[in-house]
Scaffold this motif. Structure first.
Motif, PDB file in Angstrom:
ATOM      1  N   VAL A  69       0.844  -1.203   0.000  1.00 24.64           N
ATOM      2  CA  VAL A  69       0.000   0.000   0.000  1.00 24.64           C
ATOM      3  C   VAL A  69       0.878   1.252   0.000  1.00 24.64           C
ATOM      4  N   ALA A  70       1.993   1.214   0.752  1.00 24.81           N
ATOM      5  CA  ALA A  70       2.910   2.362   0.775  1.00 24.81           C
ATOM      6  C   ALA A  70       3.501   2.617  -0.616  1.00 24.81           C
ATOM      7  N   PHE A  71       3.851   1.546  -1.339  1.00 18.55           N
ATOM      8  CA  PHE A  71       4.375   1.727  -2.691  1.00 18.55           C
ATOM      9  C   PHE A  71       3.308   2.297  -3.630  1.00 18.55           C
ATOM     10  N   VAL A  72       2.045   1.911  -3.444  1.00 21.97           N
ATOM     11  CA  VAL A  72       0.971   2.493  -4.260  1.00 21.97           C
ATOM     12  C   VAL A  72       0.860   3.989  -3.975  1.00 21.97           C
ATOM     13  N   ILE A  73       0.931   4.379  -2.703  1.00 19.54           N
ATOM     14  CA  ILE A  73       0.850   5.798  -2.341  1.00 19.54           C
ATOM     15  C   ILE A  73       2.031   6.559  -2.926  1.00 19.54           C
ATOM     16  N   ILE A  74       3.227   5.947  -2.862  1.00 19.61           N
ATOM     17  CA  ILE A  74       4.417   6.598  -3.449  1.00 19.61           C
ATOM     18  C   ILE A  74       4.245   6.721  -4.966  1.00 19.61           C
ATOM     19  N   ALA A  75       3.697   5.695  -5.609  1.00 21.69           N
ATOM     20  CA  ALA A  75       3.486   5.745  -7.058  1.00 21.69           C
ATOM     21  C   ALA A  75       2.512   6.862  -7.420  1.00 21.69           C
ATOM     22  N   ILE A  76       1.451   7.023  -6.625  1.00 24.45           N
ATOM     23  CA  ILE A  76       0.491   8.107  -6.887  1.00 24.45           C
ATOM     24  C   ILE A  76       1.158   9.462  -6.685  1.00 24.45           C
ATOM     25  N   LEU A  78       4.349  10.132  -7.018  1.00 26.53           N
ATOM     26  CA  LEU A  78       5.288  10.361  -8.125  1.00 26.53           C
ATOM     27  C   LEU A  78       4.559  10.736  -9.414  1.00 26.53           C
ATOM     28  N   SER A  79       3.372  10.180  -9.621  1.00 21.58           N
ATOM     29  CA  SER A  79       2.639  10.508 -10.847  1.00 21.58           C
ATOM     30  C   SER A  79       2.200  11.973 -10.846  1.00 21.58           C
ATOM     31  N   ARG A  80       1.938  12.522  -9.661  1.00 24.69           N
ATOM     32  CA  ARG A  80       1.506  13.924  -9.557  1.00 24.69           C
ATOM     33  C   ARG A  80       2.696  14.885  -9.668  1.00 24.69           C
ATOM     34  N   SER A  81       3.884  14.431  -9.224  1.00 21.91           N
ATOM     35  CA  SER A  81       5.000  15.377  -9.167  1.00 21.91           C
ATOM     36  C   SER A  81       5.978  15.212 -10.332  1.00 21.91           C
ATOM     37  N   ILE A  82       6.538  14.029 -10.535  1.00 23.80           N
ATOM     38  CA  ILE A  82       7.618  13.865 -11.509  1.00 23.80           C
ATOM     39  C   ILE A  82       7.087  13.680 -12.920  1.00 23.80           C
ATOM     40  N   GLY A  83       6.128  12.821 -13.070  1.00 26.27           N
ATOM     41  CA  GLY A  83       5.626  12.626 -14.424  1.00 26.27           C
ATOM     42  C   GLY A  83       5.135  11.207 -14.641  1.00 26.27           C
ATOM     43  N   ALA A  84       4.978  10.883 -15.912  1.00 28.76           N
ATOM     44  CA  ALA A  84       4.331   9.641 -16.279  1.00 28.76           C
ATOM     45  C   ALA A  84       5.263   8.436 -16.261  1.00 28.76           C
ATOM     46  N   ALA A  85       6.569   8.596 -16.262  1.00 28.99           N
ATOM     47  CA  ALA A  85       7.483   7.471 -16.438  1.00 28.99           C
ATOM     48  C   ALA A  85       7.694   6.668 -15.151  1.00 28.99           C
ATOM     49  N   TRP A  86       7.943   7.329 -14.026  1.00 31.06           N
ATOM     50  CA  TRP A  86       8.358   6.614 -12.814  1.00 31.06           C
ATOM     51  C   TRP A  86       7.206   5.989 -12.038  1.00 31.06           C
ATOM     52  N   TRP A  87       6.079   6.582 -12.026  1.00 29.12           N
ATOM     53  CA  TRP A  87       5.015   6.078 -11.170  1.00 29.12           C
ATOM     54  C   TRP A  87       4.530   4.693 -11.587  1.00 29.12           C
ATOM     55  N   TRP A  89       6.298   2.229 -12.828  1.00 28.25           N
ATOM     56  CA  TRP A  89       7.248   1.194 -12.396  1.00 28.25           C
ATOM     57  C   TRP A  89       7.178   0.956 -10.894  1.00 28.25           C
ATOM     58  N   MET A  90       6.654   1.871 -10.143  1.00 27.71           N
ATOM     59  CA  MET A  90       6.491   1.666  -8.695  1.00 27.71           C
ATOM     60  C   MET A  90       5.297   0.763  -8.380  1.00 27.71           C
ATOM     61  N   LEU A  91       4.408   0.571  -9.356  1.00 26.04           N
ATOM     62  CA  LEU A  91       3.282  -0.325  -9.129  1.00 26.04           C
ATOM     63  C   LEU A  91       3.698  -1.799  -9.108  1.00 26.04           C
ATOM     64  N   ILE A  92       4.810  -2.139  -9.762  1.00 29.64           N
ATOM     65  CA  ILE A  92       5.264  -3.546  -9.789  1.00 29.64           C
ATOM     66  C   ILE A  92       5.603  -4.040  -8.384  1.00 29.64           C
ATOM     67  N   PRO A  93       6.478  -3.361  -7.621  1.00 32.34           N
ATOM     68  CA  PRO A  93       6.723  -3.855  -6.264  1.00 32.34           C
ATOM     69  C   PRO A  93       5.504  -3.688  -5.351  1.00 32.34           C
ATOM     70  N   ALA A  94       4.650  -2.694  -5.652  1.00 32.73           N
ATOM     71  CA  ALA A  94       3.464  -2.490  -4.819  1.00 32.73           C
ATOM     72  C   ALA A  94       2.543  -3.701  -4.891  1.00 32.73           C
ATOM     73  N   PHE A  95       2.183  -4.114  -6.093  1.00 36.24           N
ATOM     74  CA  PHE A  95       1.273  -5.253  -6.227  1.00 36.24           C
ATOM     75  C   PHE A  95       1.964  -6.559  -5.854  1.00 36.24           C
ATOM     76  N   SER A  96       3.264  -6.632  -6.068  1.00 37.23           N
ATOM     77  CA  SER A  96       4.003  -7.830  -5.676  1.00 37.23           C
ATOM     78  C   SER A  96       3.967  -8.015  -4.159  1.00 37.23           C
ATOM     79  N   LEU A  97       4.220  -6.947  -3.419  1.00 35.79           N
ATOM     80  CA  LEU A  97       4.206  -7.042  -1.956  1.00 35.79           C
ATOM     81  C   LEU A  97       2.798  -7.279  -1.418  1.00 35.79           C
ATOM     82  N   MET A  98       1.809  -6.630  -2.026  1.00 35.62           N
ATOM     83  CA  MET A  98       0.441  -6.870  -1.562  1.00 35.62           C
ATOM     84  C   MET A  98       0.016  -8.317  -1.826  1.00 35.62           C
TER      85      MET A  98
END
Length: 172
Positions: A69-76, A78-87, A89-98
């Motif tokens: 869940v923390a990785f999902v929050i970080i991905a969200i 990152l999508s608001r601040s940095i852009g479309a590329a990084w957020w 890739w953060m969903l992969i470890p998020a769903f893997s850990l969940m």
């Protein structure tokens, strides 16, 4: 060897009683005191371990779920601040850990239900202090041997069974 259920004398080395059909294959081992230990079932093991040898616990499963869940929050974020590329890739470890956390939770709950179904172990051999004294047997009288289980069914094989013929009435 005598059957403990019906007291019929059976041949040595047989697995089942010839009269009552009880399983007597372990009687010689019990008499000598060399009982075969049953295989250890993974449901009865106290610590079921995961892949890395750590015991499976609810704490570890919740830790993995909340890290996902923390990785999902970080991905969200990152999508608001940095852009479309990084957020993305953060969903992969998020769903893997969940997913890992949910799988561990299900294994822990399944192990608990299997342990709840297993009856508590009772000591196989009682200590001599707590064992009741057996009643004295009358050995001067011997019981006649009981007829075989198959005797009643095989004696009629040579005789043809009587058949009943029903008269059929035709409706008028």
């Amino acid at each position: 060897m005598f059957c403990p259920k019906c007291a019929t004398q059976n041949l040595e080395g047989v697995s089942f009683c010839r009269v009552c059909g009880a399983n007597i294959s372990l009687i010689p081992q019990a008499m000598t005191g060399h009982m075969v230990q049953p295989p250890v079932d993974e449901a009865t093991e106290e610590n079921c371990a995961g892949k890395k040898g750590k015991p499976l616990t609810l704490e570890a499963s919740f830790k993995n779920m909340f890290m996902g869940v923390a990785f999902v929050i970080i991905a969200i974020a990152l999508s608001r601040s940095i852009g479309a590329a990084w957020w993305f890739w953060m969903l992969i470890p998020a769903f893997s850990l969940m997913g890992k956390g949910v799988a561990q939770y299900m294994r822990v709950k399944e192990r608990e239900t299997r342990l709840a179904m297993v009856p508590p172990r009772v000591a196989a051999i009682q200590s001599p202090q707590t064992a009741p004294t057996p009643l004295p047997r009358r050995t001067d009288e011997l019981r006649p041997p009981v007829s075989s289980v198959t005797e009643g069914t095989t004696r009629h094989l040579g005789v043809e069974a009587p058949t009943r013929h029903f008269e059929t009435h035709e409706p008028k």
